[in-house]
Motif scaffolding. Structure first.
Motif, short mmCIF file in Angstrom:
data_model
loop_
_atom_site.label_atom_id
_atom_site.label_comp_id
_atom_site.label_asym_id
_atom_site.label_seq_id
_atom_site.Cartn_x
_atom_site.Cartn_y
_atom_site.Cartn_z
N GLU A 207 5.62 -39.28 15.86
CA GLU A 207 4.85 -38.29 15.12
C GLU A 207 5.54 -38.00 13.80
O GLU A 207 6.74 -37.76 13.76
CB GLU A 207 4.71 -37.00 15.93
CG GLU A 207 3.70 -37.08 17.05
CD GLU A 207 2.26 -37.03 16.55
OE1 GLU A 207 2.05 -36.83 15.33
OE2 GLU A 207 1.34 -37.19 17.38
N ARG B 294 -0.56 -38.22 9.89
CA ARG B 294 -1.68 -37.28 10.05
C ARG B 294 -2.47 -37.08 8.77
O ARG B 294 -3.40 -36.28 8.73
CB ARG B 294 -1.16 -35.93 10.55
CG ARG B 294 -0.66 -35.96 12.00
CD ARG B 294 -0.29 -34.57 12.47
NE ARG B 294 0.03 -34.56 13.90
CZ ARG B 294 -0.85 -34.38 14.86
NH1 ARG B 294 -2.13 -34.20 14.55
NH2 ARG B 294 -0.49 -34.38 16.13
N GLN C 101 -7.24 -38.92 9.59
CA GLN C 101 -7.57 -38.76 11.00
C GLN C 101 -9.04 -39.08 11.24
O GLN C 101 -9.89 -38.82 10.39
CB GLN C 101 -7.26 -37.33 11.48
CG GLN C 101 -5.79 -36.96 11.40
CD GLN C 101 -5.48 -35.63 12.07
OE1 GLN C 101 -6.01 -35.32 13.14
NE2 GLN C 101 -4.62 -34.85 11.45
N ASN C 102 -9.28 -39.67 12.43
CA ASN C 102 -10.65 -39.96 12.89
C ASN C 102 -11.41 -40.87 11.93
O ASN C 102 -12.60 -40.69 11.69
CB ASN C 102 -11.43 -38.66 13.10
CG ASN C 102 -10.78 -37.75 14.12
OD1 ASN C 102 -10.30 -38.20 15.15
ND2 ASN C 102 -10.76 -36.45 13.82
N HIS D 218 -4.12 -41.59 15.37
CA HIS D 218 -5.19 -40.61 15.16
C HIS D 218 -6.41 -41.25 14.50
O HIS D 218 -7.28 -40.54 14.00
CB HIS D 218 -4.70 -39.45 14.30
CG HIS D 218 -3.51 -38.73 14.86
ND1 HIS D 218 -3.57 -38.01 16.04
CD2 HIS D 218 -2.23 -38.66 14.44
CE1 HIS D 218 -2.38 -37.51 16.31
NE2 HIS D 218 -1.54 -37.88 15.35
N ASN D 219 -6.45 -42.59 14.51
CA ASN D 219 -7.55 -43.30 13.86
C ASN D 219 -7.98 -44.49 14.70
O ASN D 219 -7.38 -44.77 15.75
CB ASN D 219 -7.11 -43.78 12.46
CG ASN D 219 -6.78 -42.63 11.53
OD1 ASN D 219 -7.65 -41.96 11.00
ND2 ASN D 219 -5.48 -42.40 11.33
#
Length: 469
Positions: free
Chosen positions: A370, A375, A378-379, A394-395
């Motif tokens: 992390e 970050r 994301q998505n 996160h992707n």
């Protein structure tokens, strides 16, 4: 304590399961950091569930049956590390009891017991990497099912179905993890030791082995992806490119306790009376198993503690002899067993950080890390021009280039027309929303392939490029 598991009363296996869950589940349920290999499996499952074809639309070398499992798990549970780890726990438990059943059915030890399953479950929980639902773990399940059929054959005409089944299971194992094809050697020796008519029996086993491969060949042929499957699914595995995710000496330190137990078990063999001739033949069979395990590990490409899965059957078999020779001196066996249990628990949980640091073991090398830079996006569907998978946590994967080592032959040959044409073909229809340029390739790619990469604009001074048109 170990005397308790030398009986076959039903209460023994109940206690064994509870002990296994007590050692294993807290770390599984507490939500420890995911490993990079788990993230890789998730990304592959997501890409396949989105309708893309393995090997053709996703450049990856994961064996087809393992990839199908990750695809199915993504359809059922999405990106769930917990589901993967619980299934891995279930497989370890199933393998332990299956192997224990094989040993007891064939009476390969002087006394029937649950001790083999105890060792299998105990050492199968020694390190958090063994919680990963790896292709090796999936394939090893089919290996044990094949061994169950191979060691139950007798000298009569009823062996045809069992031999075909054994070959079929070995074929499924190889379709989970291709280096497991070496277990055909073990199958051949099993036929010599436990059956008659070696030539006919071998043909039956090979026919069973070839059957699942013929189904997979036919599937990829009809999907117009046979060439990529042959290249990435089969041929690539025999390049013997060995990469240690966890440095070699750190893997050795993780495996030190089970390897020491295995060595002590070998040294105790002369002190044990095997008795029946069948037990002596089974010992020879297990020594050949040891050689096959070495061949599989050398043929593999992922150097990590997950390889200990291959050693678990050897520990389950030979470890019994270490606790057999003591005779009436039960306290020696009990003290040794308690030391082993304490060592396994300490290696697994690293209490107060007192184990990994003095031993020089760095678990973060195999874990997802992390950091704020991971970050920033994301998505989104992204393409990472580099080997860092952490950007994907996160992707979603937005290109065929899941593995950078398989992408480098294209992005590393930017002066060749065929490489540029392949990149253009792969990305023109559905380009990712973002590109993370770890290698500084975007300026040259924007100049040479403006139809694809000219649609991206750099975000501030970082490695992030956003598609704007």
């Amino acid at each position: 304590m170990i005397r308790f598991f030398r009986s076959l009363f039903p209460s023994r296996w109940v206690v064994l399961v509870l002990l296994f869950l007590l050692i294993r589940l807290p770390l599984v349920l507490v939500g420890m950091p995911a490993t990079l290999s788990e993230l890789h499996h998730m990304l592959l499952g997501e890409r396949l569930a989105a309708g893309f074809m393995h090997y053709q639309d996703v450049y990856d070398t994961t064996a087809p049956l393992s990839a199908a499992v990750y695809w199915l798990l993504d359809l059922v549970a999405g990106r769930s590390y917990l589901v993967h780890r619980l299934l891995a726990t279930l497989l370890i438990g199933y393998q332990a009891f299956l192997l224990n059943y094989i040993f007891n059915r064939n009476q390969v030890h002087p006394q029937k017991s649950y001790v083999p399953a105890l060792f299998y479950m105990l050492f199968g929980s020694i390190f958090f990497e063994l919680d990963v639902l790896s292709p090796l773990l999936l394939g090893h399940t089919f290996v044990l099912l094949a061994v169950s059929s191979l060691t139950s054959i007798s000298k009569d005409a009823a062996n045809a179905g069992r031999l075909f089944k054994a070959g079929f299971m070995l074929g499924l194992a190889a379709l989970c993890y291709l280096p497991l094809v070496w277990f055909l050697v073990l199958g051949f020796f099993a036929i010599i030791y436990f059956a008659s008519g070696a030539f006919r029996s071998t043909l039956l086993m090979l026919t069973g082995f070839a059957f699942p491969f013929s189904v997979v060949f036919t599937f990829f042929l009809y999907q117009d992806a046979l060439g990529p499957f042959l290249e990435l699914g089969l041929a690539w595995s025999w390049q013997f490119k060995f990469t240690f995710v966890l440095p070699f000496w750190q893997v050795v330190k993780v495996a030190a306790v089970p390897m020491l137990v295995l060595v002590l078990s070998f040294l105790s063999l002369p002190l044990v009376n095997l008795g029946a001739n069948y037990q002596a033949r089974f010992l020879q069979f297990m020594l050949i198993w040891l050689i096959v395990v070495a061949l599989v590990l050398v043929s593999g490409h992922d150097g990590s503690a997950k390889g200990l899965i291959m050693v678990l059957p050897l520990l389950a078999y030979f470890g019994v002899f270490l606790f057999t020779w003591s005779g009436k001196k039960f306290w020696i066996a009990d003290i040794l067993f308690l030391v082993i249990v304490a060592s396994v628990v300490a290696m697994r949980y690293n209490p107060l950080g007192l184990v990994y640091l003095p031993l020089g073991i760095d678990p973060e090398l195999v874990q997802v890390r992390e950091a704020p830079r991971y970050r920033n996006i994301q998505n989104e569907e992204i393409l990472v021009l580099g080997p860092d998978l952490n950007y994907y946590q996160h992707n979603r994967l937005g290109s065929p280039y899941l593995r950078w080592d398989l992408a480098k032959p294209f992005f590393g040959r930017r002066n060749h027309y065929d490489a540029l044409f392949t990149i253009f073909t792969d990305l023109r229809h559905r380009p990712p929303a973002y590109i993370i340029d770890q290698k500084g390739l975007m300026p040259e790619l924007q100049y040479k392939l403006p139809a694809v990469f000219g649609r991206y604009e750099r975000q501030e001074n970082g490695p992030f490029y956003k598609r704007t048109r």
